[in-house]
Design an enzyme around this catalytic site. Structure first.
Site, PDB file in Angstrom:
ATOM      1  N   GLY A 238       0.822  -1.204   0.000  1.00 23.48           N
ATOM      2  CA  GLY A 238       0.000   0.000   0.000  1.00 23.48           C
ATOM      3  C   GLY A 238       0.855   1.251   0.000  1.00 23.48           C
ATOM      4  N   SER A 239       0.309   2.318   0.513  1.00 21.03           N
ATOM      5  CA  SER A 239       0.987   3.614   0.531  1.00 21.03           C
ATOM      6  C   SER A 239       2.069   3.650   1.607  1.00 21.03           C
ATOM      7  CB  SER A 239      -0.017   4.735   0.787  1.00 21.03           C
ATOM      8  OG  SER A 239      -0.537   4.633   2.111  1.00 21.03           O
ATOM      9  N   GLY A 243       2.223   2.107   5.399  1.00 23.05           N
ATOM     10  CA  GLY A 243       3.372   1.336   5.836  1.00 23.05           C
ATOM     11  C   GLY A 243       3.959   1.810   7.152  1.00 23.05           C
ATOM     12  N   GLU A 260       5.655  -3.461   1.167  1.00 23.08           N
ATOM     13  CA  GLU A 260       5.768  -3.102  -0.246  1.00 23.08           C
ATOM     14  C   GLU A 260       4.959  -1.819  -0.447  1.00 23.08           C
ATOM     15  OE1 GLU A 260       7.797  -4.512  -2.079  1.00 23.08           O
ATOM     16  OE2 GLU A 260       8.067  -6.562  -1.357  1.00 23.08           O
ATOM     17  N   CYS A 294       2.640   0.244  -8.460  1.00 20.46           N
ATOM     18  CA  CYS A 294       3.727   0.750  -7.614  1.00 20.46           C
ATOM     19  C   CYS A 294       5.013   0.868  -8.417  1.00 20.46           C
ATOM     20  CB  CYS A 294       3.930  -0.145  -6.388  1.00 20.46           C
ATOM     21  SG  CYS A 294       4.132  -1.883  -6.774  1.00 20.46           S
TER      22      CYS A 294
END
Length: 517
Positions: A238-239, A243, A260, A294
């Site tokens: 995610g963002s 994170g 990630e 991403c």
């Protein structure tokens, strides 16, 4: 309901929890397609109490699953891969319907699942440890790897099935069970995959709770997962903002994480680059999945001697990109996932102009009968400086920044001496996921790959930033999180290492020559 939804077991109303049985009595979640804003179905999310039941069942399933020989576990995953082959078309169609990526990419995402199942099946016979020579006579020393427990997987909307499979297939052959919390924008693909996995487990007399599912709010169910000591590893995609929260909470209880997170991926284009290759790679990297990967290409760091040529060809390429319904053949760019994503892109474009940048092409919202629902935009090319605050951030949309380096009239031979400037610009962002250089000069490419070169987890030469293969470890550095998934030796993250020493003598010598007694 469409036939492919029926094939996948998706109803108008679906339960959002699975632990061998389906349950859910929490808030209702309506699911729409970004293709035209129409409803697909709904999900009854799990409550916090139901979450606890699911995790407990997943833990019990793990206790049995860990004792199944690894090659036998691999056989189950092999069959999962074969089952995914059978439903590749309908599952890919659901990915397209729910997320909005074009049909080829939806099918490609399911192919990633198939590939990782094949990889994991082979891996099940290669969970190797090492032997070491002991300094003590008649002692044997070695290491082995044991299953870890319940693995929490938090996936993002942009790869609604592939990221789960990267984690689930590897974790399963390692002897772990998996607890999946998918993105609220794409819960139906998660339900479909869980049903497929459950069928395979039941056919092999395996507790289907090794692949459990919790669809619920991040503020409730998500927070419980992060705090849950029964979940020793949380793999979250995610963002960067998300994170930070995952890392803080899980780290506070000394749990493990695979993070990630965001990417701000750049391609360096040098004067010696094969411009045809570079243009094709940039187009796919920046426009593919409507810039919602991403690994999407965000920045082009191009030598000023070839900048005008690159921009001219890019604009021509962007003008030829068919935008519209991602289910239709020939469409290369579909919608953004939400109306908020469209607004975020428009806000980013305003900030580019405010900071002194120039819009070279596109960026506007698209309306009319060919663009229903308000989710469509024209991809944007902008001239910018790397130090702009908006450039330092990741906007999850098709915005491409053109950043120059080097001298305008410099020869290709002299430009080699300027590659360090390009690398400095490349590395001067908080994120560090994927990177690429287009050059036919060996000195430029080797400097890019050296210790002082790209600071990203992925560094490519003469291919773009997007489209990683499952055989290599996937992940990045800095604010991207530092985690690794998928190939190489990423399996070690899902296991615990144990060092063993066996004394087969009648003496008890101590290490380091210590005498005691």
């Amino acid at each position: 309901m469409s036939d492919f939804l029926k094939t996948l077991g998706i109803d108008k109303q679906n339960l959002g929890g699975f632990h061998g049985e389906w349950l859910g009595s929490g808030p209702k979640l309506d699911v729409i397609t970004p293709i035209d804003g129409s409803p697909i179905g709904s999900v009854t999310q799990v409550t916090e109490a139901e979450y606890d039941k699911i995790v407990e069942r997943a833990h019990q399933a793990y206790l049995d699953w860990r004792m199944v020989p690894a090659p036998k576990r691999g056989e189950v995953i092999r069959q999962l891969g074969n089952r995914l082959r059978e439903v590749k078309e309908p599952l890919g169609a659901l990915v397209t319907l729910e997320m909005g990526k074009i049909a080829a990419e939806g099918a490609g995402e399911v192919q990633e699942m198939i590939d990782i199942c094949d990889f994991a099946c082979g891996l099940s016979r290669q969970l190797y440890g090492l032997t070491m020579h002991s300094e003590r006579p008649r002692h044997r020393m070695y290491e082995q790897w044991h299953p870890l427990g319940v693995i929490g997987v938090i996936s993002a909307f942009n790869f609604p099935v592939a990221v789960w499979s990267w984690n689930a297939a590897i974790a399963a052959v390692c002897g772990d069970s998996v607890l999946w919390k998918p993105a609220s924008k794409t819960p139906l693909t998660a339900i479909a995959c869980t049903k497929i996995a459950a069928e395979v487990c039941q056919a092999n007399n395996v507790n289907p709770a090794i692949f459990s599912l919790v669809i619920g709010k991040g503020s409730t169910v998500g927070e419980k997962l992060l705090h849950d000591r029964r979940v020793p590893l949380v793999s979250a995609t995610g963002s960067c903002q998300m994170g930070y929260r995952v890392g803080e909470v899980v780290g506070k209880r000394l749990g493990r994480t695979i993070l990630e997170l965001g990417g701000n991926n750049a391609i360096i284009v040098t004067p010696s680059a094969n411009m045809d290759l570079a243009i094709r790679a940039i187009l796919f990297g920046a426009v593919g999945t409507a810039g919602q990967r991403c690994t999407s290409t965000r920045r082009i760091i191009v030598h000023n001697s070839v900048r005008d040529e690159l921009v001219k060809r890019l604009v021509r390429g962007y003008q030829s990109v068919p935008i519209g319904d991602p289910r239709k053949e020939g469409t290369l760019m579909g919608p953004l996932v939400t109306l908020q994503a469209v607004e975020d892109m428009q806000n980013a474009i305003r900030r580019i102009k405010q900071e002194g940048g120039e819009i070279l092409y596109g960026g506007e919202k698209l309306d009319g009968p060919n663009y229903p629902g308000g989710h469509y935009v024209r991809p944007c090319i902008a001239s910018a400086k790397n130090e702009y605050q908006i450039v330092q951030e990741e906007t999850f949309a098709p915005i491409l920044y053109i950043i120059g380096y080097g001298g305008v009239g410099v020869s290709p031979a002299k430009a080699v001496d300027e590659i360090d400037e390009a690398i400095r610009l490349h590395n001067a962002v908080p994120q560090g996921l994927s990177s690429a250089i287009f050059s036919t000069n060996l000195m430029e490419t080797e400097r890019f790959l050296a210790h002082s070169g790209s600071d990203c987890g992925i560094a490519n030469v003469n291919i773009g930033t997007s489209g990683a293969e499952i055989g290599g470890a996937f992940g990045g550095e800095k604010e991207t999180g530092g985690g690794r998934e998928s190939g190489s030796d990423s399996w070690k993250a899902y296991m615990r290492r144990q060092t063993n020493t066996i004394n087969w003598s009648t003496d008890l010598p101590l290490a380091q020559g210590i005498k005691f007694g």
